[in-house]
Design a protein around this motif. Structure first.
Motif, PDB file in Angstrom:
ATOM      1  N   UNK A   1       0.845  -1.174   0.000  1.00 21.41           N
ATOM      2  CA  UNK A   1       0.000   0.000   0.000  1.00 21.41           C
ATOM      3  C   UNK A   1       0.891   1.238   0.000  1.00 21.41           C
ATOM      4  N   UNK A   2       0.509   2.235  -0.728  1.00 23.32           N
ATOM      5  CA  UNK A   2       1.257   3.471  -0.833  1.00 23.32           C
ATOM      6  C   UNK A   2       1.380   4.143   0.539  1.00 23.32           C
ATOM      7  N   UNK A   3       2.572   4.577   0.876  1.00 23.63           N
ATOM      8  CA  UNK A   3       2.830   5.172   2.196  1.00 23.63           C
ATOM      9  C   UNK A   3       2.026   6.453   2.410  1.00 23.63           C
ATOM     10  N   UNK A   4       1.828   7.246   1.359  1.00 25.90           N
ATOM     11  CA  UNK A   4       1.042   8.475   1.497  1.00 25.90           C
ATOM     12  C   UNK A   4      -0.416   8.143   1.770  1.00 25.90           C
ATOM     13  N   UNK A   5      -0.936   7.137   1.087  1.00 26.41           N
ATOM     14  CA  UNK A   5      -2.309   6.703   1.320  1.00 26.41           C
ATOM     15  C   UNK A   5      -2.467   6.184   2.743  1.00 26.41           C
ATOM     16  N   UNK A   6      -1.494   5.399   3.203  1.00 20.29           N
ATOM     17  CA  UNK A   6      -1.535   4.874   4.566  1.00 20.29           C
ATOM     18  C   UNK A   6      -1.541   6.007   5.577  1.00 20.29           C
ATOM     19  N   UNK A  18      -0.359  14.845  15.982  1.00 16.60           N
ATOM     20  CA  UNK A  18       0.074  16.014  15.210  1.00 16.60           C
ATOM     21  C   UNK A  18       1.570  16.258  15.368  1.00 16.60           C
ATOM     22  N   UNK A  19       2.133  15.996  16.541  1.00 15.66           N
ATOM     23  CA  UNK A  19       3.566  16.230  16.729  1.00 15.66           C
ATOM     24  C   UNK A  19       4.418  15.249  15.928  1.00 15.66           C
ATOM     25  N   UNK A  20       3.818  14.171  15.442  1.00 17.26           N
ATOM     26  CA  UNK A  20       4.542  13.188  14.629  1.00 17.26           C
ATOM     27  C   UNK A  20       4.444  13.470  13.129  1.00 17.26           C
ATOM     28  N   UNK A  21       3.641  14.451  12.756  1.00 13.48           N
ATOM     29  CA  UNK A  21       3.446  14.734  11.327  1.00 13.48           C
ATOM     30  C   UNK A  21       4.713  15.177  10.606  1.00 13.48           C
ATOM     31  N   UNK A  22       5.549  16.049  11.187  1.00 14.30           N
ATOM     32  CA  UNK A  22       6.771  16.422  10.456  1.00 14.30           C
ATOM     33  C   UNK A  22       7.668  15.217  10.143  1.00 14.30           C
ATOM     34  N   UNK A  23       7.818  14.296  11.080  1.00 13.38           N
ATOM     35  CA  UNK A  23       8.646  13.115  10.829  1.00 13.38           C
ATOM     36  C   UNK A  23       7.985  12.211   9.794  1.00 13.38           C
ATOM     37  N   UNK A  24       6.667  12.094   9.841  1.00 14.17           N
ATOM     38  CA  UNK A  24       5.959  11.295   8.839  1.00 14.17           C
ATOM     39  C   UNK A  24       6.164  11.909   7.452  1.00 14.17           C
ATOM     40  N   UNK A  28       8.052  10.301   4.112  1.00  9.56           N
ATOM     41  CA  UNK A  28       7.484  10.273   2.764  1.00  9.56           C
ATOM     42  C   UNK A  28       8.464  10.876   1.762  1.00  9.56           C
ATOM     43  N   UNK A  29       9.101  11.974   2.140  1.00  4.89           N
ATOM     44  CA  UNK A  29      10.098  12.580   1.251  1.00  4.89           C
ATOM     45  C   UNK A  29      11.241  11.613   0.975  1.00  4.89           C
ATOM     46  N   UNK A  30      11.683  10.911   2.007  1.00  4.79           N
ATOM     47  CA  UNK A  30      12.765   9.936   1.840  1.00  4.79           C
ATOM     48  C   UNK A  30      12.321   8.758   0.995  1.00  4.79           C
ATOM     49  N   UNK A  31      11.025   8.528   0.946  1.00  8.23           N
ATOM     50  CA  UNK A  31      10.478   7.414   0.170  1.00  8.23           C
ATOM     51  C   UNK A  31      10.004   7.825  -1.209  1.00  8.23           C
ATOM     52  N   UNK A  32      10.581   8.871  -1.756  1.00  9.72           N
ATOM     53  CA  UNK A  32      10.303   9.315  -3.128  1.00  9.72           C
ATOM     54  C   UNK A  32       8.940   9.961  -3.329  1.00  9.72           C
TER      55      UNK A  32
END
Length: 165
Positions: A1-6, A18-24, A28-32
């Motif tokens: 499943x696509x990481x962005x969709x997940x 919400x405090x975990x959103x920047x790391x998430x 995603x950026x690291x995962x292309x």
């Protein structure tokens, strides 16, 4: 499943703080995955207010083609996710119970989804609180665990797709 969709359904189902959103966003950026809003979100500290981060994650996911789903659709994904983790022995029935909490899939639920939610909910002492299974005898607890596993297996083989509403 696509990481962005997940991330989109996990965010809608309140599985991401919400405090975990920047790391998430950084993952995603690291995962292309890439978008202007995603880069902006990844640059945040995580100490920003939810009201500041919420529009950024929504914009980033929209730009990636995975808008945040409705609450009921996200809940369906959560139920399927938990069933899969239970089947893979990554969670116990008690952990599924703790993760599922008061989540419901509303009118969108399929029969198999409703069955799993209902079986898991049998452990609840009431709608607003959850017991630590003190009401169950050891035999009743083992039966409940077997029923949860059976309902999860039935859901996974049902062909239900939470992406289709």
């Amino acid at each position: 499943m696509d990481a962005a969709f997940t991330l989109a359904w996990q965010y809608a189902a309140h599985q991401v703080r919400s405090e975990d959103l920047p790391m998430a966003a950084a993952r995603l950026l690291a995962g292309d995955h890439d978008s202007p809003a995603l880069r902006e979100l990844a640059g945040c500290s995580g100490r920003e207010r939810w009201s500041d981060l919420d529009p950024m994650i929504r914009q980033a996911l929209d730009e990636l083609g995975h808008p945040v789903p409705s609450g009921a659709a996200a809940e369906r994904h959560l139920v399927h996710h938990l069933a899969g983790r239970l089947a893979a022995d990554e969670l116990t029935p008690s952990e599924v119970y703790a993760e599922l909490g008061t989540h419901t899939t509303g009118d969108l639920a399929t029969k198999a989804e409703e069955q799993l939610i209902g079986v898991v909910a049998r452990a609840a002492c009431c709608r607003s609180c959850f017991s630590e299974f003190e009401e169950f005898s050891p035999g009743e607890f083992r039966t409940w665990e077997a029923d949860v596993r059976s309902a999860a297996a039935a859901l996974l083989t049902s062909g239900d797709d939470p992406s289709v509403t």
